[in-house]
Design a protein around this motif. Structure first.
Motif, PDB file in Angstrom:
ATOM      1  N   LEU A  96       1.265   0.210  -6.865  1.00  0.00           N
ATOM      2  CA  LEU A  96       0.075  -0.607  -6.629  1.00  0.00           C
ATOM      3  C   LEU A  96      -0.081  -0.956  -5.163  1.00  0.00           C
ATOM      4  O   LEU A  96      -1.138  -0.743  -4.562  1.00  0.00           O
ATOM      5  N   ILE A  97       0.974  -1.483  -4.579  1.00  0.00           N
ATOM      6  CA  ILE A  97       0.875  -2.019  -3.226  1.00  0.00           C
ATOM      7  C   ILE A  97       0.875  -0.913  -2.177  1.00  0.00           C
ATOM      8  O   ILE A  97       0.036  -0.907  -1.275  1.00  0.00           O
ATOM      9  N   LEU A  98       1.793   0.032  -2.294  1.00  0.00           N
ATOM     10  CA  LEU A  98       1.909   1.035  -1.227  1.00  0.00           C
ATOM     11  C   LEU A  98       0.701   1.970  -1.195  1.00  0.00           C
ATOM     12  O   LEU A  98       0.232   2.338  -0.108  1.00  0.00           O
ATOM     13  N   ASP A  99       0.188   2.344  -2.366  1.00  0.00           N
ATOM     14  CA  ASP A  99      -1.022   3.181  -2.374  1.00  0.00           C
ATOM     15  C   ASP A  99      -2.165   2.473  -1.654  1.00  0.00           C
ATOM     16  O   ASP A  99      -2.878   3.075  -0.844  1.00  0.00           O
ATOM     17  N   LEU A 100      -2.319   1.185  -1.959  1.00  0.00           N
ATOM     18  CA  LEU A 100      -3.408   0.437  -1.332  1.00  0.00           C
ATOM     19  C   LEU A 100      -3.182   0.291   0.164  1.00  0.00           C
ATOM     20  O   LEU A 100      -4.114   0.452   0.967  1.00  0.00           O
ATOM     21  N   ALA A 101      -1.956   0.010   0.539  1.00  0.00           N
ATOM     22  CA  ALA A 101      -1.650  -0.148   1.963  1.00  0.00           C
ATOM     23  C   ALA A 101      -1.948   1.145   2.728  1.00  0.00           C
ATOM     24  O   ALA A 101      -2.444   1.113   3.857  1.00  0.00           O
ATOM     25  N   LYS A 102      -1.659   2.274   2.077  1.00  0.00           N
ATOM     26  CA  LYS A 102      -1.981   3.556   2.725  1.00  0.00           C
ATOM     27  C   LYS A 102      -3.491   3.720   2.875  1.00  0.00           C
ATOM     28  O   LYS A 102      -3.954   4.327   3.847  1.00  0.00           O
ATOM     29  N   GLY A 103      -4.235   3.194   1.920  1.00  0.00           N
ATOM     30  CA  GLY A 103      -5.687   3.222   2.036  1.00  0.00           C
ATOM     31  C   GLY A 103      -6.177   2.481   3.264  1.00  0.00           C
ATOM     32  O   GLY A 103      -7.053   2.963   3.993  1.00  0.00           O
ATOM     33  N   PHE A 104      -5.590   1.310   3.516  1.00  0.00           N
ATOM     34  CA  PHE A 104      -5.962   0.553   4.715  1.00  0.00           C
ATOM     35  C   PHE A 104      -5.567   1.310   5.975  1.00  0.00           C
ATOM     36  O   PHE A 104      -6.320   1.379   6.943  1.00  0.00           O
ATOM     37  N   THR A 105      -4.370   1.867   5.944  1.00  0.00           N
ATOM     38  CA  THR A 105      -3.873   2.577   7.128  1.00  0.00           C
ATOM     39  C   THR A 105      -4.771   3.768   7.480  1.00  0.00           C
ATOM     40  O   THR A 105      -5.145   3.950   8.651  1.00  0.00           O
ATOM     41  N   LEU A 136       9.830  -2.336   0.614  1.00  0.00           N
ATOM     42  CA  LEU A 136       9.503  -3.548   1.372  1.00  0.00           C
ATOM     43  C   LEU A 136       9.396  -3.239   2.852  1.00  0.00           C
ATOM     44  O   LEU A 136       8.439  -3.649   3.528  1.00  0.00           O
ATOM     45  N   GLU A 137      10.375  -2.503   3.357  1.00  0.00           N
ATOM     46  CA  GLU A 137      10.358  -2.132   4.777  1.00  0.00           C
ATOM     47  C   GLU A 137       9.086  -1.374   5.129  1.00  0.00           C
ATOM     48  O   GLU A 137       8.431  -1.666   6.127  1.00  0.00           O
ATOM     49  N   GLU A 138       8.767  -0.394   4.294  1.00  0.00           N
ATOM     50  CA  GLU A 138       7.591   0.430   4.574  1.00  0.00           C
ATOM     51  C   GLU A 138       6.323  -0.421   4.596  1.00  0.00           C
ATOM     52  O   GLU A 138       5.475  -0.266   5.482  1.00  0.00           O
ATOM     53  N   PHE A 139       6.225  -1.322   3.626  1.00  0.00           N
ATOM     54  CA  PHE A 139       5.026  -2.155   3.580  1.00  0.00           C
ATOM     55  C   PHE A 139       4.898  -3.032   4.820  1.00  0.00           C
ATOM     56  O   PHE A 139       3.835  -3.101   5.431  1.00  0.00           O
ATOM     57  N   VAL A 140       5.977  -3.698   5.172  1.00  0.00           N
ATOM     58  CA  VAL A 140       5.928  -4.605   6.324  1.00  0.00           C
ATOM     59  C   VAL A 140       5.565  -3.833   7.593  1.00  0.00           C
ATOM     60  O   VAL A 140       4.758  -4.302   8.403  1.00  0.00           O
TER      61      VAL A 140
END
Lengths: 189, 189
Positions: B56-65, B115-119
């Motif tokens: 959920l979180i990493l896919d979305l974060a990649k969208g922002f990136t 966690l590291e990747e997200f931060v």
DNA sequence: ACAACTAACTAACAAACGTTAGTTTTGTAT
DNA sequence: ATACAAAACTAACGTTTGTTAGTTAGTTGT
């Protein structure tokens, strides 16, 4: 907001943990460890985990409610009232950022009457804020845009200020107030 | 974002629950009940609770990136880039508000490399956003105030838009974009 | 000195948690 | 019809959870 009684100390330490991990992810044993005691000992001072959350959130919500009431009764313009509200949020953020985190993120874990009371207070608060904005528009002090967009934009910034305030090494409160008022009211261009 | 596979459906339903109660307060049995199956059956499709949060979180974060990268490469002014960023946030909010809630509130429950990747991704995103603001200031398009205050003010509004968008009965996205850009850039007075 | 109170402790409970193992059902292709 | 894979099931596991009961040590008031 230095805790004086043992009960207040527990609530204060718990709020630190709640801020970091959220209410549900914090155990009574976590809180006890931070207090340097066993989990069972906490119950000499508090009724349970729910009571901690309840006190944290409702006390703070009452702070917002009474702050709003004071500002509303002042004989100043709508725009000046909004400035006062911004300052109110900043003062509370600086002094109670941990409880603010719980209020923002864990209010839905309140139970029964506590939950009802909180939701009612929050709706009241927003309603009064909205009315001040509407009055500002009707006297021509505020741009005639949808009050809801303005309310949301200001409130969401103020509500999450606690996430940001600590990270940026505690800059001076008065400077923060001045800059926040400027950005929120006059924009950035 | 309609889920197609069974795995995606589980993740989608879980995100609804995460949005309402937070990751820690949602049990595998809750998710299973919403799916109309037993908790153990979920494990035919997913590795565990953590995997749901992670996707959920990493896919979305990649969208922002990737959205940020696209906007940065455009040959437009800093101010126009900020407008594009506001629109990016609104588009994501409208289409993925549930995952956005998890990203905002439950990222700290990611583990280890996740966690590291997200931060890292979040810090990168903020850094790029900050640089666009600084460039806007240096070319005189944006008021010379502390970039940090501007960044925070815009980001916190956009990040919590998901809380507010649904409540106000799904107003038209284009109107929302226009009003948000106006309020965030030009202020309210 | 003694009683009362405060605040810590140990031990344990029942319930809920995420997860695993093994089994049965269901749908599909041969 | 048979074989196979996908996806559900039942049952249970070892932990962790919030909380209770009963006990003990330290302090205070008389």
């Amino acid at each position: 907001m230095k805790p004086t009684t043992r009960k207040e100390e527990i609530i204060f330490q718990a709020s630190q943990l709640f801020k970091e991990k959220g209410f549900s992810a914090v155990t009574m044993r976590d809180i006890a460890q931070l207090m340097g005691m066993k989990a069972a000992s906490l119950y000499n001072h508090i009724e349970g985990k729910q009571e901690i959350l309840s006190i944290l959130i409702l006390d703070l919500a009452k702070g917002f409610t009474s702050g709003m009431r004071e500002i509303e009764q002042m004989k100043i313009s709508p725009l000046q009232k909004i400035e006062k509200l911004i300052e109110l949020h900043i003062d509370i953020t600086v002094n109670q950022s941990e409880a603010l985190a719980s209020l923002n993120n864990d209010w839905m874990h309140l139970e029964d009457q506590d939950l009802e009371e909180f939701v009612r207070m929050r709706e009241d608060y927003e309603e009064h804020f909205r009315n001040i904005i509407k009055e500002g528009i009707s006297v021509g002090q505020i741009q005639p845009r949808h009050p809801e967009v303005i309310l949301f934009s200001i409130l969401s910034t103020l509500r999450t200020l606690y996430l940001w305030y600590q990270k940026r090494g505690k800059l001076d409160v008065n400077i923060l107030k001045r800059d926040m008022v400027a950005v929120l009211l006059r924009g950035i261009i």
